[in-house]
Design a protein around this motif. Sequence first.
Motif, PDB file in Angstrom:
ATOM      1  N   ILE A 154      47.831  19.695 -62.040  1.00 27.20           N
ATOM      2  CA  ILE A 154      46.563  19.715 -62.111  1.00 27.20           C
ATOM      3  C   ILE A 154      46.051  21.243 -62.156  1.00 27.20           C
ATOM      4  O   ILE A 154      45.274  21.662 -63.232  1.00 27.20           O
ATOM      5  CB  ILE A 154      45.739  19.317 -60.696  1.00 27.20           C
ATOM      6  N   GLU A 155      46.699  21.997 -61.629  1.00 32.43           N
ATOM      7  CA  GLU A 155      46.492  23.478 -61.907  1.00 32.43           C
ATOM      8  C   GLU A 155      46.764  23.948 -63.237  1.00 32.43           C
ATOM      9  O   GLU A 155      45.998  24.802 -63.869  1.00 32.43           O
ATOM     10  CB  GLU A 155      47.105  24.343 -60.683  1.00 32.43           C
ATOM     11  N   LYS A 166      44.305  25.682 -66.033  1.00 33.11           N
ATOM     12  CA  LYS A 166      44.256  26.846 -66.441  1.00 33.11           C
ATOM     13  C   LYS A 166      44.263  26.595 -67.978  1.00 33.11           C
ATOM     14  O   LYS A 166      43.380  27.426 -68.798  1.00 33.11           O
ATOM     15  CB  LYS A 166      45.641  27.349 -66.179  1.00 33.11           C
ATOM     16  N   GLU A 167      44.919  25.553 -68.622  1.00 38.07           N
ATOM     17  CA  GLU A 167      44.632  25.308 -70.179  1.00 38.07           C
ATOM     18  C   GLU A 167      43.118  25.010 -70.514  1.00 38.07           C
ATOM     19  O   GLU A 167      42.969  25.453 -71.784  1.00 38.07           O
ATOM     20  CB  GLU A 167      45.745  23.996 -70.444  1.00 38.07           C
ATOM     21  N   GLU A 168      42.592  24.516 -69.732  1.00 33.69           N
ATOM     22  CA  GLU A 168      41.204  24.283 -70.145  1.00 33.69           C
ATOM     23  C   GLU A 168      40.000  25.424 -69.786  1.00 33.69           C
ATOM     24  O   GLU A 168      38.997  25.326 -69.653  1.00 33.69           O
ATOM     25  CB  GLU A 168      40.746  22.907 -69.431  1.00 33.69           C
ATOM     26  N   GLY A 169      40.455  26.404 -69.021  1.00 26.36           N
ATOM     27  CA  GLY A 169      40.062  27.482 -68.655  1.00 26.36           C
ATOM     28  C   GLY A 169      38.956  27.184 -67.523  1.00 26.36           C
ATOM     29  O   GLY A 169      37.970  28.110 -67.388  1.00 26.36           O
ATOM     30  N   LEU A 170      39.500  26.346 -66.422  1.00 25.82           N
ATOM     31  CA  LEU A 170      38.620  26.054 -65.389  1.00 25.82           C
ATOM     32  C   LEU A 170      39.356  26.285 -64.125  1.00 25.82           C
ATOM     33  O   LEU A 170      39.005  26.080 -63.128  1.00 25.82           O
ATOM     34  CB  LEU A 170      38.501  24.473 -65.467  1.00 25.82           C
ATOM     35  N   SER A 171      40.496  27.111 -64.143  1.00 33.85           N
ATOM     36  CA  SER A 171      41.191  27.522 -62.698  1.00 33.85           C
ATOM     37  C   SER A 171      40.485  28.179 -61.794  1.00 33.85           C
ATOM     38  O   SER A 171      40.414  28.074 -60.809  1.00 33.85           O
ATOM     39  CB  SER A 171      42.430  28.191 -63.086  1.00 33.85           C
ATOM     40  N   ALA A 230      46.457  10.274 -66.691  1.00 31.87           N
ATOM     41  CA  ALA A 230      45.900  10.832 -65.407  1.00 31.87           C
ATOM     42  C   ALA A 230      45.318  11.760 -65.247  1.00 31.87           C
ATOM     43  O   ALA A 230      44.281  12.072 -64.858  1.00 31.87           O
ATOM     44  CB  ALA A 230      46.908  10.468 -64.462  1.00 31.87           C
ATOM     45  N   LEU A 231      45.824  13.210 -66.106  1.00 36.69           N
ATOM     46  CA  LEU A 231      45.203  14.173 -66.127  1.00 36.69           C
ATOM     47  C   LEU A 231      43.905  14.415 -66.777  1.00 36.69           C
ATOM     48  O   LEU A 231      43.130  15.147 -66.457  1.00 36.69           O
ATOM     49  CB  LEU A 231      46.255  15.402 -66.568  1.00 36.69           C
ATOM     50  N   ASP A 232      43.725  13.472 -67.731  1.00 39.48           N
ATOM     51  CA  ASP A 232      42.447  13.322 -68.559  1.00 39.48           C
ATOM     52  C   ASP A 232      41.557  12.950 -67.810  1.00 39.48           C
ATOM     53  O   ASP A 232      40.414  13.513 -68.015  1.00 39.48           O
ATOM     54  CB  ASP A 232      42.752  12.568 -69.842  1.00 39.48           C
ATOM     55  N   GLU A 233      41.612  12.092 -66.966  1.00 40.13           N
ATOM     56  CA  GLU A 233      40.731  11.249 -66.178  1.00 40.13           C
ATOM     57  C   GLU A 233      40.298  12.360 -64.678  1.00 40.13           C
ATOM     58  O   GLU A 233      39.221  12.429 -64.564  1.00 40.13           O
ATOM     59  CB  GLU A 233      41.509  10.055 -65.353  1.00 40.13           C
ATOM     60  N   ASP A 236      38.174  14.908 -66.659  1.00 43.53           N
ATOM     61  CA  ASP A 236      36.787  14.214 -66.892  1.00 43.53           C
ATOM     62  C   ASP A 236      35.843  14.111 -65.648  1.00 43.53           C
ATOM     63  O   ASP A 236      34.662  14.659 -65.749  1.00 43.53           O
ATOM     64  CB  ASP A 236      36.877  12.829 -67.358  1.00 43.53           C
ATOM     65  N   ASN A 237      36.381  13.665 -64.507  1.00 40.49           N
ATOM     66  CA  ASN A 237      35.783  13.946 -63.430  1.00 40.49           C
ATOM     67  C   ASN A 237      35.337  15.319 -62.517  1.00 40.49           C
ATOM     68  O   ASN A 237      34.293  15.621 -62.231  1.00 40.49           O
ATOM     69  CB  ASN A 237      36.880  13.326 -62.179  1.00 40.49           C
TER      70      ASN A 237
END
Length: 104
Positions: A25-26, A30-35, A90-93, A96-97
């Motif tokens: 998840i972490e 990081k990939e999505e810039g949300l860490s 699973a990680l996409d879900e 999204d949440n």
Amino acid sequence: MSKKVKILCCCGAGICTSNYLREEIEDRLKEEGLSKDVSVTLCRVTDVEETLASGNMDLLVTTVEMNGDYSVPMIRALGVMLDDAAAKKALDEIMDNVKKIMKE
């Protein structure tokens, strides 16, 4: 400003599988810039209700079958342990949440 999201990851013992799930998840965060906007906490299945009762969590992610009625959305993310396609799903879900919760 978006809300900071707190994810609770749990597995049977709260050690190995949930730690692997947290790392996955972490990495995706990081990939999505949300860490910086999300924290991930680990626990055992037996501690889920008590941890959620604190009111500090926004999302429950688990690798085990759980049939409770929880105060936060729950995602069963066993797919992270299986293969690349299942892990991506699973990680996409989860992402999204997380994004939905941030907008609340």
